[in-house]
Design a protein around this motif. Structure first.
Motif, short mmCIF file in Angstrom:
data_model
loop_
_atom_site.label_atom_id
_atom_site.label_comp_id
_atom_site.label_asym_id
_atom_site.label_seq_id
_atom_site.Cartn_x
_atom_site.Cartn_y
_atom_site.Cartn_z
N PRO A 23 0.84 -1.21 0.00
CA PRO A 23 0.00 0.00 0.00
C PRO A 23 0.87 1.26 0.00
CG PRO A 23 -0.03 -1.09 2.15
CD PRO A 23 0.70 -1.99 1.23
N MET A 24 0.53 2.18 -0.87
CA MET A 24 1.30 3.44 -0.92
C MET A 24 0.36 4.61 -1.16
SD MET A 24 4.76 2.56 -3.03
CE MET A 24 3.94 1.51 -4.21
N CYS A 25 0.25 5.48 -0.16
CA CYS A 25 -0.59 6.67 -0.28
C CYS A 25 -0.10 7.53 -1.43
CB CYS A 25 -0.50 7.51 0.99
SG CYS A 25 -1.44 6.84 2.34
N ALA A 59 -3.49 3.10 1.96
CA ALA A 59 -4.24 3.29 3.19
C ALA A 59 -5.51 4.09 2.92
CB ALA A 59 -3.38 4.01 4.22
N GLN A 101 -5.83 -1.51 2.09
CA GLN A 101 -5.41 -1.31 3.47
C GLN A 101 -6.38 -0.34 4.15
OE1 GLN A 101 -1.87 1.14 4.44
NE2 GLN A 101 -1.06 -0.66 5.49
N HIS A 163 -4.06 -1.84 9.00
CA HIS A 163 -2.80 -1.11 9.17
C HIS A 163 -2.50 -0.94 10.66
CE1 HIS A 163 0.57 1.26 8.28
NE2 HIS A 163 0.04 2.25 7.58
N HIS A 166 3.68 1.57 11.34
CA HIS A 166 4.11 2.94 10.98
C HIS A 166 3.61 4.04 11.91
CE1 HIS A 166 4.61 1.19 6.66
NE2 HIS A 166 5.46 0.68 7.54
N ARG A 215 -0.62 -5.57 8.90
CA ARG A 215 0.74 -5.04 8.71
C ARG A 215 1.17 -4.41 10.02
NH1 ARG A 215 3.32 -0.91 4.18
NH2 ARG A 215 4.44 -2.69 3.35
N LYS A 286 12.99 -2.35 0.26
CA LYS A 286 14.15 -2.36 -0.63
C LYS A 286 14.45 -3.75 -1.19
CE LYS A 286 17.77 0.52 -0.37
NZ LYS A 286 17.62 1.65 -1.29
N GLY A 308 7.08 -1.71 -2.79
CA GLY A 308 6.54 -0.36 -2.87
C GLY A 308 7.20 0.39 -4.01
N ARG A 309 8.31 1.06 -3.68
CA ARG A 309 8.97 1.94 -4.65
C ARG A 309 9.38 1.25 -5.95
NH1 ARG A 309 12.69 4.13 0.02
NH2 ARG A 309 12.38 1.92 0.51
#
Ligand SMILES: Cc1cc2nc3c(=O)[nH]c(=O)nc-3n(C[C@H](O)[C@H](O)[C@H](O)COP(=O)(O)O)c2cc1C
Length: 343
Positions: A23-25, A59, A101, A163, A166, A215, A286, A308-309
């Motif tokens: 998940p990436m906002c 999210a 999420q 979630h 974080h 998560r 990563k 993610g990235r």
């Protein structure tokens, strides 16, 4: 076949490979109504065309005041749910499974006029001091999560990810650094600190029939916070609650960073939980090098790789990974895409 591309069977759900979009906002809801936009639809559909096995939408807040920012997705009204349903159908048509999420920002809510948390402790000087939740406030949070889970069911998502990482609200309850309560949700025992997450999962199960993921942050990078052994116990409880997959992240509770961030820097935590629990374990952080992503699976350190990235950089990461790993069985959604990976 490289392990990365081996299907995996979850409860009532088979993933065609072990590649999951984390998940990436996108902070792209510019109308501030929590609804998906054309951008989101294209963004997620591209990753489905790119061959990701399971795509987690970013999210989505369980209430308006639970958003991190006003540009977040929401899952607290019917209009939002109608748009989510449409995107779920699109992603299914494009050959991927899709989850979402669900989250509450707690003391890390940046734009809401007031924020709430287990205790009145600010995240940093840049954040407002939250109000400590009353018992009625906690009841509302649980009801909001339940209503969101019902919408996840209505929209037809294959998986839900709660979630608890974080430094957002659930993480704030789990940690003795941010939870100073003296009631049954309070700091006296791990069981109490876990109670909010437990009740959210219990309520989720009454309305949601798909796969449940949690998560969490395996470390808050402070020796006085939740320990790895406490997470072993939490995992035991999660298994009893029929959670199926734990996605192992780190950090975010406190404004501090790990000493070193290197390829696979969080996988040692995933590997610990793989050894000490019966849950399926997803690792993240990563892992964009296909050899490394495949290695953590082949060596049994995790069951699933969440990215993610790498998927921001390249929606066709899966096809590029198949090429790098010499996996001839990978089938792009549209055969013409294969031409892009020919010699
Ligand atoms: C732009 C961006 C937005 C993110 N938003 C979320 C989010 O909504 N929920 C979450 O749990 N993690 C979020 N993360 C963390 C990612 O899911 C992931 O755990 C992290 O980026 C590390 O994995 P990676 O190295 O593959 O990017 C976000 C990361 C990025 C880069």
């Amino acid at each position: 076949m490289a392990k990365l591309f081996e299907p995996i069977q979850l409860n009532r759900l088979t993933l065609k490979n072990r590649i999951v979009m984390a998940p990436m906002c996108m902070y792209a809801v510019h109308k501030e109504d929590g609804e998906l936009t054309n951008f989101h639809d294209a963004h997620y559909a591209s990753r489905a065309i790119g061959g990701v096995g399971l795509i987690f939408l970013e999210a989505a807040a369980v209430s308006e005041e639970g958003r991190i920012t006003n540009q977040d997705l929401g899952i607290y009204n019917d209009k939002q749910t109608v748009k989510l349903t449409k995107l779920v159908n699109t992603i299914h048509e494009l050959g991927s499974k899709v989850g979402i999420q669900i989250a509450h920002a707690g003391r890390k809510a940046e734009d809401a006029p007031n924020s709430v948390a287990p205790s009145a402790l600010a995240y940093s000087d840049a954040y407002r001091t939250p109000d400590a939740l009353t018992e009625t406030g906690i009841e509302k949070i649980i009801t909001d999560f339940k209503s969101a889970a019902k919408r996840v069911e209505t929209a037809g998502f294959d998986a839900i990810q709660i979630h608890a990482a974080h430094g957002y609200l659930i993480n704030q309850f789990l940690s003795p650094l941010t939870n100073k309560r003296t009631d049954t949700y309070g700091a006296q025992s791990l069981e109490n600190r876990f109670r909010l997450l437990k009740e959210i999962i219990e309520q989720t199960k009454t309305v949601y029939t798909g796969n449940i993921w949690v998560r969490f942050s395996a470390t808050d990078y402070d020796i006085n916070s939740t320990t790895l052994e406490e997470y072993d116990q939490i995992n035991h409880w999660l298994k009893e609650l029929e959670v199926e997959v734990v996605d192992v992240s780190t950090g975010g509770l406190l404004p501090r960073k790990p000493d070193a961030i290197y390829p696979g820097y969080q996988t040692k935590f995933a590997s610990h939980f793989k050894e000490h629990s019966d849950l399926l374990i997803s690792t993240v952080g990563k892992l964009g090098d296909p050899d490394l992503a495949n290695y953590v699976l082949e060596s049994g350190q995790a069951d699933i790789v969440s990215l993610g990235r790498p998927l921001l950089r390249n929606p066709n990461w899966a096809a590029a990974a198949a090429k790098a790993l010499h996996d001839k069985q990978f089938k792009p959604f549209n055969p013409s895409y294969g031409r892009g990976f020919d010699e």
